[in-house]
Design an enzyme around this catalytic site. Structure first.
Site, PDB file in Angstrom:
ATOM      1  CG  ASP A 174      -4.602  -1.633   0.093  1.00  0.00           C
ATOM      2  OD1 ASP A 174      -3.490  -1.868   0.346  1.00  0.00           O
ATOM      3  OD2 ASP A 174      -3.964  -0.216   0.106  1.00  0.00           O
ATOM      4  CB  SER A 178      -0.996   0.018   1.272  1.00  0.00           C
ATOM      5  OG  SER A 178      -2.115   0.799   0.811  1.00  0.00           O
TER       6      SER A 178
END
Length: 266
Positions: free
Chosen positions: A152, A37
């Protein structure tokens, strides 16, 4: 080889820049950089040769106005933000850099939601790898890359220590910017109501924080020869990208407090 692992945390992840500033000051450069991320974004810039100071100069330019430009919210059945402006913004700094041409080993972690896999991206376009890794479900539309539908990476591996180990790291500095909790199983008993208001956003955040904490604890169980730097970013919300200066300072102070251990690890 020394690995640097940068965890997820959206705007909290600016704290990674503060840690990198400390590494720059003491002359330590990792051989392997792995991020999930926001950690993939900061780690990508670092792997491409950006110093902590230069990253700080870039990060503090993101005020509320620029944040609104970067993340325009539009109703879409796949997510609220399509990420095209993020790609344009990152390309302005990173160009068409290929991961395999970076001076150090680099990998971004993403989630292959179609095949239910944790995906390690260690080749190809660096910006595309970052875009895939930061695609928070529902917030960002999934990123279609290499025939896969990606979201993500922090939702499957928020501090990807084992990825760095698989790439050859035998010593690891892992940076976590998310809250960690003692997970206790208790029986139901009546208690006094807290009186707090839990709206939809708060319910999601509290639940996600608890799940993330459990995943972090699991991953850190495999850290045999390494150091964990936990940065207290409690004053920064996941979307507070205009608070880069505060997050960077928090990361810097957390790393300074561990500087003797960092030197021993390196």
């Amino acid at each position: 080889m020394l690995g640097l692992v940068l965890g997820g945390g959206a705007a909290k992840g600016y704290a990674h820049i503060g840690v990198i500033k400390v590494l720059d000051e003491i002359g330590i450069r990792p051989d392997i950089i792995v991020g999930a991320s926001m950690g993939s974004l900061v780690g990508g810039f670092y792997a491409a040769g950006f110093t902590g100071k230069r990253m700080e100069e870039i990060a503090v330019q993101v005020d509320k106005r620029r944040k609104s430009w970067l993340f325009p919210i539009r109703l879409n059945k796949r997510g609220f933000i399509d990420g095209r402006r993020v790609i344009k913004y990152l390309t302005g700094y990173l160009g068409a850099t290929k991961i395999e041409n970076l001076p150090v080993k680099y990998a971004a972690v993403a989630t292959d939601i179609e095949n239910h896999k944790e995906l390690v991206i260690n080749r190809g376009n660096l910006v595309f790898a970052i875009r895939a890794s930061i695609a928070i479900p529902v917030v960002f539309t999934p990123f279609e890359h290499g025939g896969r539908i990606l979201t993500d990476g922090g939702f499957v591996n928020p501090v990807p220590v084992t990825v760095a180990q698989d790439l050859g790291a035998d010593r690891i500095i892992a940076v976590n910017v998310m809250p960690r909790f003692d997970y206790n199983r208790v029986e139901m008993i009546v208690q006094k109501p807290s009186g707090r208001d839990y709206n939809l956003r708060k319910v999601f955040q509290e639940t996600a924080d608890l799940i993330t904490s459990r995943l972090i604890d699991r991953e850190l169980m495999f850290l045999k020869n390494g150091l964990v730097i936990n940065v207290d970013t409690s004053g920064i919300g996941l979307s507070n990208f205009e608070k880069a200066r505060l997050a960077i300072d928090q990361g810097y102070e957390a790393a300074k407090a561990k500087i003797s251990e960092i030197k021993r690890m390196a």
